[in-house]
Enzyme design. Structure first.
Site, PDB file in Angstrom:
ATOM      1  N   ARG A  69       5.676 -12.604   9.575  1.00  0.00           N
ATOM      2  CA  ARG A  69       6.384 -11.394   9.211  1.00  0.00           C
ATOM      3  C   ARG A  69       7.723 -11.361   9.927  1.00  0.00           C
ATOM      4  O   ARG A  69       7.935 -12.085  10.896  1.00  0.00           O
ATOM      5  CB  ARG A  69       5.554 -10.156   9.555  1.00  0.00           C
ATOM      6  CG  ARG A  69       5.166 -10.051  11.012  1.00  0.00           C
ATOM      7  CD  ARG A  69       4.308  -8.818  11.243  1.00  0.00           C
ATOM      8  NE  ARG A  69       5.029  -7.613  10.859  1.00  0.00           N
ATOM      9  CZ  ARG A  69       4.446  -6.453  10.558  1.00  0.00           C
ATOM     10  NH1 ARG A  69       3.132  -6.375  10.578  1.00  0.00           N
ATOM     11  NH2 ARG A  69       5.160  -5.409  10.239  1.00  0.00           N
ATOM     12  N   LYS A  80       5.061   0.226   9.642  1.00  0.00           N
ATOM     13  CA  LYS A  80       5.035   1.484   8.890  1.00  0.00           C
ATOM     14  C   LYS A  80       4.499   2.626   9.745  1.00  0.00           C
ATOM     15  O   LYS A  80       4.976   3.747   9.659  1.00  0.00           O
ATOM     16  CB  LYS A  80       4.151   1.335   7.639  1.00  0.00           C
ATOM     17  CG  LYS A  80       4.953   0.968   6.399  1.00  0.00           C
ATOM     18  CD  LYS A  80       4.151   1.255   5.140  1.00  0.00           C
ATOM     19  CE  LYS A  80       3.691  -0.018   4.486  1.00  0.00           C
ATOM     20  NZ  LYS A  80       2.905   0.216   3.265  1.00  0.00           N
ATOM     21  N   GLU A 109       0.893  -1.156   0.000  1.00  0.00           N
ATOM     22  CA  GLU A 109       0.000   0.000   0.000  1.00  0.00           C
ATOM     23  C   GLU A 109       0.931   1.206   0.000  1.00  0.00           C
ATOM     24  O   GLU A 109       1.879   1.243   0.793  1.00  0.00           O
ATOM     25  CB  GLU A 109      -0.871   0.039   1.270  1.00  0.00           C
ATOM     26  CG  GLU A 109      -1.799   1.245   1.236  1.00  0.00           C
ATOM     27  CD  GLU A 109      -2.574   1.493   2.538  1.00  0.00           C
ATOM     28  OE1 GLU A 109      -2.206   0.899   3.570  1.00  0.00           O
ATOM     29  OE2 GLU A 109      -3.515   2.292   2.505  1.00  0.00           O
TER      30      GLU A 109
END
Length: 556
Positions: A261, A271, A35
């Site tokens: 992850r 982020k 994104e």
RNA sequence: UGGGGUGUCGCCAAGCGGCAAGGCAGCAGGUUUUGAUCCUGCCAUUCGCAGGUUCGAAUCCUGCCACCCCAGCCA
């Protein structure tokens, strides 16, 4: 065949291998779907290496697709940085860059399809009401009062949503699944919401935007993605991913697989948190060399290969762990040891005068750029009467095991002569400011006879060296797991950056270009920072050399 | 009994019923005009715990325990 350690296939590699051998006759297609709401970090590098690596390995394609369904958070600048990062890592996406927004028309038609089949409805519950109706983790939700509208009415209403006849938040399109489902993602998930926002790709074309859930799987299907890889937190979304694909006339049946992850200690890989560090000024930007962002690491001097090797070595599993920073450091040192030309740079200079060296005599010495790779050639360094060595390489009274210079002791100047220190000059405060030494002219390229000189230190000619700024970096956080703290910024390491303005670099470094990487012998690996100018070279320390002296010293 | 996951050396990670790979870190040596690199050796009788099945279990079964994710009109 050799018995060399082959990286064992991780579970996803096995699945793909099996699929290629059996059901799939077509090629493997993966995608990296960021994104554009921030810069990519080391965790994304893992995903990039996985997705692009798998495609490469199996002769397939990997698409770069921006998951741009939320204009409130996304920006074109992030799109650009992400493309640059992927390319820098050395990967090529198949075809042109794709955007989920490329499929907004198709997605809209898919929505109508669900509506016409009675599988979606326009709901006018407010956000707060919707939350109440959703139930809790342990209690089922209850049906929305709008749940039983007819397909015709829903179609009209949805068209009105698109036409801008609803205020933001006044209506949403929902899938009609099961408000009592134990998996909350199946309790009539929202598919479309009204958002009167300009979108970086589609401008003002839309005032309704599809959600992640309604976009991702269908985009995968449209692109013919065979293996849709994502992180563990999306596991609960898989039933919805599959439900949508089953209920829609999509051109392919992609499958979603989840992996853990990446977590690294002493830093954050979120982020949101990284953006906060930037926005609150704790670092100088997304590409601050202390950031675990790809751009930050690039600026710091990390190489694409080191990151790819690192990602390969940490593996891909479903168990979440925390990888030790030393693994990453090992990966860069390994690559840089093989590829970085050597040079000398004195970080904390102290003047040395060789009293028996002729006043104006200047000698040019030729030193190899690399101790093991002759193809890198030689460089020239200047030997003269006045030099600089590092303050840390001299002690008036040497501690045990000391191998460097000390008063009335001698040491080898790397690639040059053996020198002996017989006096020190001190300032009023008693600090040693200059070393008075002599050199042994019979020690160039050979050891002195009758005695052993244990230490070798780096040095530069006082006159023929350039002043440089050197930036040393330390871990950004003092806490091993900053994200676990109440306020992660509380454990920020206030000494993560040390700027050395008076460093002296050998003359050959004068012509270094931005991005060039070197090993400053006995110190570490350094890269020329983008803030360098013609009259001021700035070096970033990528990583120090391993330092067993620190350990010896520590043991007293 | 809300649902979904995960537990193998300090860290990452192989193994998938036949007797615990490898990497990082660490430790001990060797080479070395970088206290670097390189090389050699050491480093889990034990696989979250407890039972059970089996000639044999990290691998199968049962029951516990711990940790992670989910109640955004974020992704």
């Amino acid at each position: 065949m050799s018995q060399e350690a082959v990286t064992p296939a991780h579970f996803i590699r096995k699945i793909v291998t099996q699929d290629v051998e059996s059901k799939h006759t077509g090629k493997v297609i993966t995608r990296f779907p960021p994104e554009p709401n921030g810069f990519l970090h080391i965790g994304h590098a893992k995903s990039i290496c996985l997705n692009f690596g798998l495609a490469e390995e199996f002769g397939g394609d990997c698409h770069l697709r921006f998951d741009d369904t939320n204009p409130a958070k996304e920006e074109q600048a992030y799109v650009e940085s992400i493309k640059a990062d992927v390319e820098w890592l050395g990967f090529k996406w198949a075809g042109s860059v794709r955007y989920a927004s490329d499929y907004f028309d198709t997605l809209y038609d898919y929505a109508l399809h669900l509506i016409d089949n009675g599988n979606a409805y326009v709901c006018e519950l407010s956000a707060d009401e919707a939350r109440e109706y959703r139930g809790t983790l342990k209690e089922p939700g209850k049906n929305s009062p709008y749940r039983d509208r007819s397909p015709e009415e829903n179609r009209q209403l949805f068209e009105k949503m698109r036409a801008g006849e609803f205020e933001d938040g006044a209506a949403v399109l929902r899938a009609k699944i099961d408000m009592a489902a134990p998996n909350i993602n199946l309790r009539d998930p929202i598919l479309y919401r009204v958002r009167r926002l300009n979108h970086h790709q589609t401008g003002d074309t839309w005032c309704i935007y599809p959600t992640y859930d309604f976009t991702h799987g269908q985009s995968d299907a449209i692109e013919g993605v065979t293996h849709s890889l994502c992180t563990l937190e999306f596991e609960d979304h898989r039933p919805l991913y599959e439900w949508l694909i089953e209920h829609l006339p999509v051109p392919a049946q992609p499958r979603q697989y989840e992996f853990a992850r990446l977590n690294l200690n002493y830093t954050v890989t979120s982020k949101r948190k990284l953006k906060q560090l930037v926005d609150d000024g704790h670092v100088e930007g997304w590409d601050d060399p202390r950031m675990p962002t790809i751009s930050g690491m690039r600026r710091r001097g990390y190489t694409p290969l080191s990151l790819r090797n690192f990602c390969e070595r940490i593996g891909v599993t479903r168990s979440e762990g925390v990888v030790d920073m030393s693994m990453l450091e090992h990966a860069v040192r390994e690559d840089l040891d093989a590829t970085a030309p050597r040079a000398m740079c004195v970080l904390n200079p102290i003047r040395v005068v060789l009293e028996n060296y002729p006043e104006n005599d200047v000698q040019t010495l030729s030193l190899p750029r690399h101790p093991k790779d002759e193809s890198m050639g030689q460089r020239e360094v200047t030997m003269s009467r006045e030099l600089y060595i590092d303050r840390n390489d001299f002690e008036v009274e040497p501690p045990p095991k000391w191998k460097r210079l000390f008063l009335n002791g001698e040491v080898r100047l790397r690639g040059s002569y053996v020198i002996h220190c017989h006096d020190v000059v001190k300032d009023e405060a008693g600090n040693v400011v200059e070393l008075r030494c002599t050199y042994d002219e019979n020690t160039l390229g050979k050891n002195p006879e009758g005695r052993k000189v244990k230490g070798v230190i780096h040095w530069v000619s006082a006159a023929d060296s350039v002043e440089a700024e050197v930036r040393l970096y330390d871990r950004l956080f003092q806490e091993e797991n900053p994200a676990a703290q109440e306020d992660f910024t509380a454990s920020l390491n206030l000494e993560s950056l040390t700027v050395l303005r008076g460093a002296r670099a050998e003359a050959s470094l004068r012509r270094a270009n931005v991005g060039d990487r070197f090993q400053f012998e006995r110190e570490g690996y350094f890269a020329v920072d983008s803030s360098s100018s013609d009259d001021r070279v700035v070096f970033n320390r990528t990583v120090s050399l391993r330092d067993s002296w620190q350990k010896v010293k520590g043991k007293g």
